[in-house]
Design a protein around this motif. Structure first.
Motif, short mmCIF file in Angstrom:
data_model
loop_
_atom_site.label_atom_id
_atom_site.label_comp_id
_atom_site.label_asym_id
_atom_site.label_seq_id
_atom_site.Cartn_x
_atom_site.Cartn_y
_atom_site.Cartn_z
N PRO A 9 0.79 -1.24 0.00
CA PRO A 9 0.00 0.00 0.00
C PRO A 9 0.82 1.28 0.00
N HIS A 10 2.04 1.23 0.56
CA HIS A 10 2.84 2.45 0.66
C HIS A 10 4.04 2.45 -0.29
N ASP A 11 4.44 1.29 -0.77
CA ASP A 11 5.57 1.20 -1.68
C ASP A 11 5.23 0.19 -2.78
N PRO A 12 4.27 0.52 -3.65
CA PRO A 12 3.80 -0.45 -4.65
C PRO A 12 4.92 -0.87 -5.60
N GLN A 13 4.97 -2.15 -5.91
CA GLN A 13 6.02 -2.71 -6.75
C GLN A 13 5.91 -2.18 -8.18
N PRO A 33 -7.98 -0.07 -5.19
CA PRO A 33 -8.27 0.59 -3.92
C PRO A 33 -7.88 2.07 -3.96
N THR A 34 -8.67 2.90 -3.30
CA THR A 34 -8.35 4.33 -3.20
C THR A 34 -8.20 4.69 -1.73
N ASP A 35 -8.16 6.00 -1.44
CA ASP A 35 -8.07 6.45 -0.05
C ASP A 35 -9.44 6.46 0.63
N VAL A 128 -0.74 3.93 -4.17
CA VAL A 128 -1.02 2.96 -5.23
C VAL A 128 -1.67 3.65 -6.42
N VAL A 129 -2.71 4.44 -6.14
CA VAL A 129 -3.39 5.14 -7.23
C VAL A 129 -2.45 6.14 -7.91
N GLN A 130 -1.67 6.86 -7.10
CA GLN A 130 -0.74 7.82 -7.68
C GLN A 130 0.28 7.13 -8.59
N ALA A 170 -8.58 -6.97 -14.12
CA ALA A 170 -7.58 -7.04 -13.06
C ALA A 170 -8.16 -6.52 -11.75
N VAL A 171 -7.67 -7.10 -10.65
CA VAL A 171 -7.98 -6.61 -9.31
C VAL A 171 -6.66 -6.25 -8.65
N VAL A 172 -6.57 -5.01 -8.18
CA VAL A 172 -5.37 -4.54 -7.48
C VAL A 172 -5.68 -4.56 -5.99
N ASP A 173 -4.94 -5.37 -5.25
CA ASP A 173 -5.18 -5.53 -3.82
C ASP A 173 -4.02 -4.92 -3.05
N ALA A 174 -4.33 -3.90 -2.24
CA ALA A 174 -3.31 -3.27 -1.40
C ALA A 174 -3.72 -3.35 0.07
#
Length: 206
Positions: A9-13, A33-35, A128-130, A170-174
């Motif tokens: 969530p804080h350092d997305p690959q 996911p968003t904020d 993640v969104v950024q 796709a599903v992005v899971d953070a």
């Protein structure tokens, strides 16, 4: 079947982000996911992607899509802002707010409200969104992932994959997301009107 990306969530690959953006550029629809809570997203120019969102959520053409932006400069190209709106929105972003404003010609007519010629915009406070937005280089066309008949958005990536495995790419899971959507502020009449109280503090626009 949807691809599943488990990202920090804080350092997305970077590799995962690149693969997500590649899917978007190929016309893919993602759950991310968003904020505030999970959302569905595709490229702004992807007409089929917008229709897929409408089908999943059972929306009509009066629905306000949200254009999710990386920064204020990007947002300012999509909507008309007077000085008061500029100052107030800049102070509140990034954050869990959606602002409904008059759209500029940059916004495809089919995405704006058919009568008001308005559109929702937001700048989320999510790494993640950024990361997705900066890699994509343009805003995302987005809508809260609230399924028909449900009162709250889905919050867990694995559950979203089970529910929408054949409807998204796709599903992005953070990690687990909040259930509270954004606070929505309508600024189309020149003054702010809070039309939905959500994750963002509405008092600054009272």
């Amino acid at each position: 079947m949807a691809r599943y990306f488990d990202v920090h969530p804080h350092d997305p690959q970077p590799r995962a982000i690149t693969q997500v953006v590649d899917l978007l550029r190929e016309g893919g629809l993602i759950a991310y996911p968003t904020d505030s809570c999970y959302a569905l997203g595709c490229r702004v120019g992807d007409q089929e992607g917008a229709e897929r969102i409408r089908r999943i959520r059972h929306l009509d053409d009066r629905h306000h899509f949200t254009l999710v932006c990386a920064d204020f400069a990007q947002l300012g190209q999509l909507v008309h802002l007077d000085n008061a709106a500029f100052r107030a929105i800049k102070a509140a972003t990034p954050g869990p707010y959606t602002f409904i404003l008059k759209a500029t010609p940059e916004v495809p007519r089919r995405l704006a409200h058919p009568k008001k010629r308005s559109v929702g915009v937001r700048i989320p406070d999510s790494r993640v969104v950024q990361a997705i937005l900066h890699e994509l280089g343009e805003p995302l066309l987005s809508s809260t992932l609230l399924l028909p008949g449900q009162e709250e958005p889905l919050t867990e990536g694995w559950l979203i994959k089970e529910e929408l495995d054949h409807q998204v790419d796709a599903v992005v899971d953070a990690g687990d997301c909040d259930t509270v959507p954004t606070t929505v502020v309508d600024w189309t009449e020149g003054t702010p009107e809070v039309v939905r109280v959500g994750a963002g503090d509405p008092s600054r626009f009272a």
